[in-house]
Design a protein around this motif. Structure first.
Motif: not given
Length: 388
Positions: A223-246
């Motif tokens: 499993p990954p370090p637990e703090h990364l779970l919250d970080v990645f949750s925030d990243w993908i919910t706060k800004n959809l462009t992180v999941c779009k092709a640049p």
């Protein structure tokens, strides 16, 4: 507690010996003049030459037939490889790393052309242990103090060398380890990256996701370090462009091409689906909801959104392996609570991907899902896929 400063990674070494870049380089218009400056620096190799050498690279990368000179300048004047301090003594590696990191931060923080190309010239697709350590320090500091040009160039570098290459894995794993020991304010700083450097955040997620909960990388599901779970949750919910092709990558050296963009959502799905097999942490539930919600929202505004089929096939294979281990212990998957939770999440993910029309080729996945021990919700999803 304050956000970590650049000197945190080097203890108490704070001496700065760099000079400001000379404007002589900006006046050069030919590789002949560039070679002259290179010759002058080479006659007196010291850390302060790195500032001028970086500006010199801007000139060299514009010209033709300068590849060999670029390699020489980077090796001798920036990384001081095979060079001593003039008195027969090797420069102290820790001090050299610290000094060079400060110079790189200052250089990339100033406006200028060809930053991606210069980053590539520095680190390329093959790293010595020294350059690998330097890159990790540079990116870690850039994250902690939000140096966007460095992060943007680092995101392009990860895409170019391949998110899942051994090189990317080594570098991103070290960066994760750096932040695992950082204070809470530093981790909060990490959460802001999706807004200030979305391309780096996306590239980092794909590379890191491949390290953990991946049987292709280790003998078990780590499993990954637990703090990364919250970080990645925030990243993908706060800004959809992180999941779009640049946008297309510009400014790379001649002959260099960026690799294809990979949407991080499928990799994170693997995490959340397989998590019940190794952990009961509630943060996985939050990440699972974030991934599915983001997928729905992204597909609604971008019809080209695609979930990598191979990630879901790999997830199905890991579940098959888990069931095989259960049977060897004379246990039934249908009676195993962890398997049931994983399959519930898997069914939800596949259903959302199907409804959002994000699966480019669903038939190999449906075949793999049918081979798993039966699960009622998944059976319903498989049946409904025939009508789509």
């Amino acid at each position: 507690m304050a956000t970590p400063r650049a000197d945190n990674l080097w203890g108490k070494s704070k001496t700065r010996v760099f000079k400001e870049p000379s404007n002589i380089v900006s006046k050069m218009s030919s590789s002949v003049a560039a070679r002259s400056l290179a010759s002058r620096c080479n006659s007196n190799i010291k850390p302060e030459c790195a500032s001028e050498a970086l500006v010199l690279l801007e000139t060299l990368l514009i010209g033709r037939n300068t590849k060999n000179l670029v390699v020489k300048i980077v090796s001798e004047n920036i990384f001081l490889e095979g060079i001593n301090d003039g008195g027969g003594r090797q420069t102290h590696p820790l001090m050299q790393e610290y000094q060079l990191t400060i110079t790189l931060i200052e250089f990339f923080s100033k406006p200028g052309p060809r930053r991606d190309a210069i980053f590539h010239a520095l680190f390329g697709s093959q790293l010595s242990p020294q350059r690998s350590s330097q890159l990790v320090k540079l990116v870690s500091i850039a994250v902690s103090i939000s140096v966007v040009p460095v992060l943007t160039a680092a995101g392009t570098w990860l895409q170019q060398v391949g998110y899942k290459s051994t090189l990317s894995q080594e570098v991103t794993k070290q960066i994760v380890d750096d932040f695992a020991f950082y204070s809470l304010p530093a981790r909060e700083q990490l959460k802001q990256l999706s807004m200030i450097a979305p391309h780096f955040a996306a590239s980092f997620m794909v590379a890191v996701a491949d390290i953990y909960l991946n049987e292709r990388r280790s003998t078990g599901l780590t499993p990954p370090p637990e703090h990364l779970l919250d970080v990645f949750s925030d990243w993908i919910t706060k800004n959809l462009t992180v999941c779009k092709a640049p946008p297309p990558v510009l400014g790379l050296p001649a002959g260099a091409t960026a690799g294809p963009f990979v949407n991080p959502l499928a990799s994170l799905m693997r995490w959340t689906i397989l998590a019940p097999l190794v952990s009961q942490t509630a943060a996985y539930s939050k990440l699972h909801l974030s991934v599915l919600t983001t997928l729905q929202q992204l597909a609604a505004i971008d019809k080209s959104t695609a979930v990598a089929n191979r990630e879901l096939l790999q997830t199905a294979k890991s579940l098959q392996s888990y069931c095989a281990r259960l049977r060897r212990r004379k246990l039934k998957p249908e009676d195993d609570a962890a398997y049931q939770r994983s399959m519930a999440r898997f069914a939800q993910a596949v259903q959302i991907a199907l409804c959002s029309k994000c699966l480019t080729n669903r038939y190999p996945l449906i075949t793999a899902l049918k081979a798993l021990p039966p699960f009622k919700l998944m059976s319903i999803v498989i049946s409904s896929s025939k009508r789509r």
